[in-house]
Enzyme design. Structure first.
Site, PDB file in Angstrom:
ATOM      1  N   TYR A 201      43.830  45.780  40.967  1.00 43.14           N
ATOM      2  CA  TYR A 201      42.493  45.295  41.307  1.00 43.14           C
ATOM      3  C   TYR A 201      41.598  46.534  41.429  1.00 43.14           C
ATOM      4  CZ  TYR A 201      44.436  40.689  42.586  1.00 43.14           C
ATOM      5  OH  TYR A 201      45.040  39.446  42.578  1.00 43.14           O
ATOM      6  N   PRO A 292      38.553  33.453  42.018  1.00 44.67           N
ATOM      7  CA  PRO A 292      39.949  33.763  41.678  1.00 44.67           C
ATOM      8  C   PRO A 292      40.479  35.091  42.225  1.00 44.67           C
ATOM      9  CG  PRO A 292      38.516  34.061  39.767  1.00 44.67           C
ATOM     10  CD  PRO A 292      37.672  33.462  40.843  1.00 44.67           C
TER      11      PRO A 292
HETATM   12  C1  PHB Z   1      45.895  35.936  36.570  1.00 46.29           C
HETATM   13  O1  PHB Z   1      46.935  36.486  36.206  1.00 46.29           O
HETATM   14  O2  PHB Z   1      45.321  35.110  35.851  1.00 46.29           O
HETATM   15  C2  PHB Z   1      45.306  36.280  37.891  1.00 46.29           C
HETATM   16  C3  PHB Z   1      45.973  37.157  38.721  1.00 46.29           C
HETATM   17  C4  PHB Z   1      45.434  37.500  39.951  1.00 46.29           C
HETATM   18  C5  PHB Z   1      44.229  36.970  40.346  1.00 46.29           C
HETATM   19  C6  PHB Z   1      43.552  36.076  39.516  1.00 46.29           C
HETATM   20  C7  PHB Z   1      44.097  35.734  38.274  1.00 46.29           C
HETATM   21  O3  PHB Z   1      43.699  37.323  41.534  1.00 46.29           O
END
Ligand code: PHB
Ligand code: APR
Length: 390
Positions: A201, A292
């Site tokens: 991230y 997300p």
């Molecule tokens: C994903 O792999 O699509 C994914 C992974 C982590 C997240 C959001 C999406 O926080």
């Protein structure tokens, strides 16, 4: 047609609920307005928290997940051109997450239903939920050009944010809360091995980026973009160049490969309360949406399904409705925790185009705090792997 539980929607919430009820011998029918092929192939999230893994495994739906899923014991937070790992097991009494695509969970649950004689009616659009305030609610739906009625004891609306479930609640009963974010995600799938073992991230001055994966051969990557971004403005070379810039770290590089899919995901927070009106219950995206960044959407849907299944089973087997009566409050407590965590991750990691340098300095301070304090890292870790369902 008559059944015990009428379920609208064959997403993770509806399919897991149907599966758990079937395991307990409770008859149910799932109505899904899309085709099987469509629901099995839409690209969604990819991280299963420990509770979701446990629920799938203990109910006999975890075989393929255990074979193909990737267990992850931490994530990397990347900012100021440094990488900092947050370990999960050491902060959570041994808990971790599984990287396994939502679309694979959906395929597994549909295959199990088929094998075990469950009923999922595809291309069946629920048109109305009636008599929810009586002991015999019903769903009117359209299938193969004709209108039908499904009579049941309980209706579970697992029909996503745009479904009819929430809209069938009396407006005077329903309260909603929402928050919009000034950005969206551009997501890609690429046929290239991930450049990392764990998710990254990244908070970068050009905007947020996330490196995730689907398998040892397939990478999933995201870029923060404007909410009204035009996908046509993003040829593959521009996407890779932007990802390179945002993940920049001395001694590290991102592998490029053929992009097989591109899409834009909007970001929104939303909660509806209560999750029940008479014999109608809401679960999953029908009742709440998270951005997300915390990887909570799928997991909240699974937690709702697990709670609702347990409540229906207790009412069915023992005539005891106490868990059904408590469902809305119990589920919402967890939903609000995930709402906060998702908001926290989102605001800490994205560049708000309207924010000033002060806000940016606060983000960096918070990231440094997590990178250096066991207490702060433990808080992130326990939310990420998921707090207990009840
Ligand atoms: C994903 O792999 O699509 C994914 C992974 C982590 C997240 C959001 C999406 O926080
Ligand atoms: N009749 C029949 N089916 C319907 C109707 C209707 N009127 N309206 C919606 N549906 C179906 C949709 O086609 C969809 O397949 O309900 C399903 C809802 O599934 P999801 O959107 O996957 O929602 P849910 O099961 O709650 O899962 C939430 O999905 O959106 C992601 O990030 C989110 O990971 C989270 C998860």
């Amino acid at each position: 047609m008559r059944t015990s539980v009428g379920i609208i929607g064959a997403g993770p919430a509806g399919l897991l609920l149907s599966h758990l009820l079937r395991q307990a011998g409770i008859e149910n029918v799932v109505l899904e307005n899309r085709t099987r092929d469509y629901v099995e192939h839409r690209q969604r999230a990819g991280v299963l928290e420990q509770n979701t893994v446990d629920a799938l495994r203990s109910s006999g739906a975890g075989e393929r997940m255990d074979r193909l899923g990737l267990r992850h014991d931490g994530i990397e937070l990347r900012f100021a051109r440094e990488g900092h790992r947050v370990d999960f097991p050491s902060h959570t009494g041994g808990r971790s997450v599984m990287v396994y695509a939502q679309t694979e969970v959906v395929k597994d649950l549909i295959a199990l239903s088929e094998r075990q004689g469950g009923t999922i009616r595809f291309e069946a659009e629920a048109l109305a939920i009636e008599k929810a305030d009586t002991g015999s609610p019903l769903i009117r739906y359209r299938h193969e050009g004709a209108e039908h009625t499904l009579e049941c004891d309980i209706v579970a609306a697992c029909d996503g944010f745009h479904g009819i479930g929430r809209q069938s609640m009396p407006p005077s009963l329903l309260r909603t809360w929402s928050h919009e974010y000034p950005f969206a995600w551009l997501g890609i799938l690429a046929d290239v091995p991930p450049s990392c073992d764990e998710l990254i991230y990244a908070n970068h001055e050009r905007g947020f980026a996330l490196h995730s994966m689907r398998s040892p051969q397939v990478s999933r990557l995201y870029l923060q973009v404007a909410p009204d971004e035009d996908l046509n403005a993003w040829p593959d070379e521009r996407i890779w160049a932007e990802l390179d810039a945002r993940f920049e770290l001395p001694g590290w590089s991102l592998e490029h490969g053929p992009i097989t899919e591109k899409g834009i995901t909007p970001m929104r927070s939303f909660v509806a309360e209560p999750l029940r009106y008479g014999r109608l219950f809401l679960a999953g995206d029908a009742a709440h949406i998270v951005p997300p960044t915390g990887a909570k959407g799928l997991n909240l849907a699974a937690a709702d399904a697990t709670l609702l299944a347990a409540a229906i089973i207790q009412a069915h087997d023992k005539g005891d409705e106490s868990l059904l009566d408590a469902y809305s409050e119990t589920a919402l407590r967890r939903v609000w925790r995930a709402e906060h965590f998702s908001y926290f991750m989102t605001t800490m990691l994205h560049r708000d185009p309207h924010a000033d340098e002060f806000a940016h300095r606060l983000q960096l301070s918070n990231l440094r705090y997590i990178a250096s304090s066991e207490a702060a890292a433990a808080s992130l870790a326990e939310n990420y792997v998921g707090l207990p369902v009840v």
